[in-house]
Enzyme design. Structure first.
Site, short mmCIF file in Angstrom:
data_model
loop_
_atom_site.label_atom_id
_atom_site.label_comp_id
_atom_site.label_asym_id
_atom_site.label_seq_id
_atom_site.Cartn_x
_atom_site.Cartn_y
_atom_site.Cartn_z
N ARG A 1 -14.02 19.61 36.27
CA ARG A 1 -13.33 20.11 35.08
C ARG A 1 -14.25 20.95 34.21
O ARG A 1 -13.84 21.99 33.69
CB ARG A 1 -12.72 18.95 34.28
N HIS B 1 -13.53 24.67 33.18
CA HIS B 1 -13.38 25.05 31.78
C HIS B 1 -14.44 26.06 31.33
O HIS B 1 -14.18 26.91 30.49
CB HIS B 1 -13.38 23.81 30.88
N TRP C 1 -1.81 5.09 36.39
CA TRP C 1 -2.23 3.68 36.33
C TRP C 1 -2.66 3.25 37.72
O TRP C 1 -3.55 2.45 37.89
CB TRP C 1 -1.07 2.81 35.82
#
Ligand code: HEM
Ligand SMILES: NC(=O)CCn1cnc2ccccc21
Length: 289
Positions: free
Chosen positions: A45, A49, A188
């Site tokens: 990430r 980014h 989850w």
């Protein structure tokens, strides 16, 4: 203006493989992070980014200047949670401070994909740290509530086509969303640290239900405890995107090949490399046993 890569003539593939190995060993060592997902996903990430600020319309932003190291960029609300990736990389930079931050952030993203059993990602060094005043303004990263035309238009700023867009978002096979970072939560179920086409398989096959999460944001949840952002689900809601989602759900090799090409293009957005600069292809730790 266009950023011209300046490769460090005194460094060879061996030097960069050493940096790769230090990152890869640290990922293995610190395996308990984020409920045993590990650091791989947030390294992917931070690489995305740091590259995702690129704007081809004025040739600003992108990974070249390493401006993610500055407060203005790392504190962009879109970068919530990525300080942990920056802190993970600090000792690596301390040991190899001949490397630029732009090269370090993108090399970390390459290492994380390959060590997660993903495809080989060819990589070229030569990004040069730029001063703080070149840091792009906040707000250049995408909105998770966007629909398919938003997503297509957003990536149009990089010159990406539908194939590149769908392939890139397949990186959401890694890691999870965190309510405290982005206002989205889940899965989850066991979030994955193995790179695969599972994102596309789940997107197509799960029984998705749009519902409000604890932060009051709408997201898609499945009985198995998986989740999709509205911008993820948008890939099912456009015929051209959907065709690509199906192709990747049915052919992991095709996904791997298209992802590798699009990821290279993302990490190199806005940078001109010398014509004779051949990319490095790093060995995984397992390949060096
Ligand atoms: C429409 C484009 C995209 C949107 C709206 C988007 C949005 C998000 C959001 C909201 C999160 C959760 C952050 C958190 O709560 O911690 C996330 C996580 C992530 N994104 Fe994306 N993303 C996009 C494209 C991409 C691309 C192109 C890549 C890489 C090539 C990528 C890689 C990841 C990874 C690996 C994570 C997991 C991080 C973790 O586990 O902490 N995303 N994304
Ligand atoms: N396996 C899952 O349901 C989580 C997959 N997933 C869907 N959208 C995502 C965005 C970021 C990280 C993981 C994501």
């Amino acid at each position: 203006g266009l950023n011209v890569a300046i490769p460090n003539k005194s460094k060879s593939i061996k030097d960069y493989q050493n940096v790769y190995n230090d990152i890869a060993e640290k990922i293995r060592e610190e395996d308990e992070f984020d409920n045993y997902i590990g650091y791989g996903p947030i390294l992917v990430r931070i690489a995305w980014h740091s590259s995702g600020t690129f704007d081809k319309n004025n040739m600003t932003g992108g990974s070249f200047g390493g401006t993610m190291r500055f407060k203005k960029e790392i504190n962009d609300p879109s970068n919530a949670g990525l300080k942990q990736a920056d802190e993970f990389l600090a000792p690596i930079y301390k040991k190899h401070s001949w490397i630029s931050h732009g090269d370090l952030y993108t090399l970390a993203g390459v290492t994380a994909v390959q060590e997660a059993q993903g495809p080989k990602i060819p990589w070229r060094p030569g990004r040069v740290d730029q001063p703080e005043n070149t840091t792009p303004e906040n707000g250049r990263l995408p909105d998770a509530t966007g629909d398919s035309s938003y997503v297509r238009n957003y990536f149009g700023r990089f010159g990406f086509n539908d194939t590149e867009i769908v392939a890139l978002i397949g990186a959401h096979c890694l890691g999870k969303t965190h309510l405290e970072n982005s206002g989205f939560e889940g899965p989850w179920g066991a979030a994955s640290n193995v790179f695969s086409n599972e994102f596309f398989v789940n997107l197509l096959n799960e029984n998705w239900k749009l519902q409000k999460n604890a932060a009051g944001n709408e997201q898609y949840d499945s009985p198995k405890g998986y989740m999709m952002l509205p911008a993820d689900f948008a890939l099912r809601q456009d015929n051209k995107f959907l065709k690509l989602v199906k192709a990747y759900a049915n052919d992991q090799d095709l996904f791997f090949n298209d992802f590798a090409k699009a990821y290279v293009k993302l990490l190199e957005s806005g940078i001109h490399f010398p014509a004779d600069q051949k990319p490095f292809i790093f060995k995984t730790l397992d390949e060096q046993e």
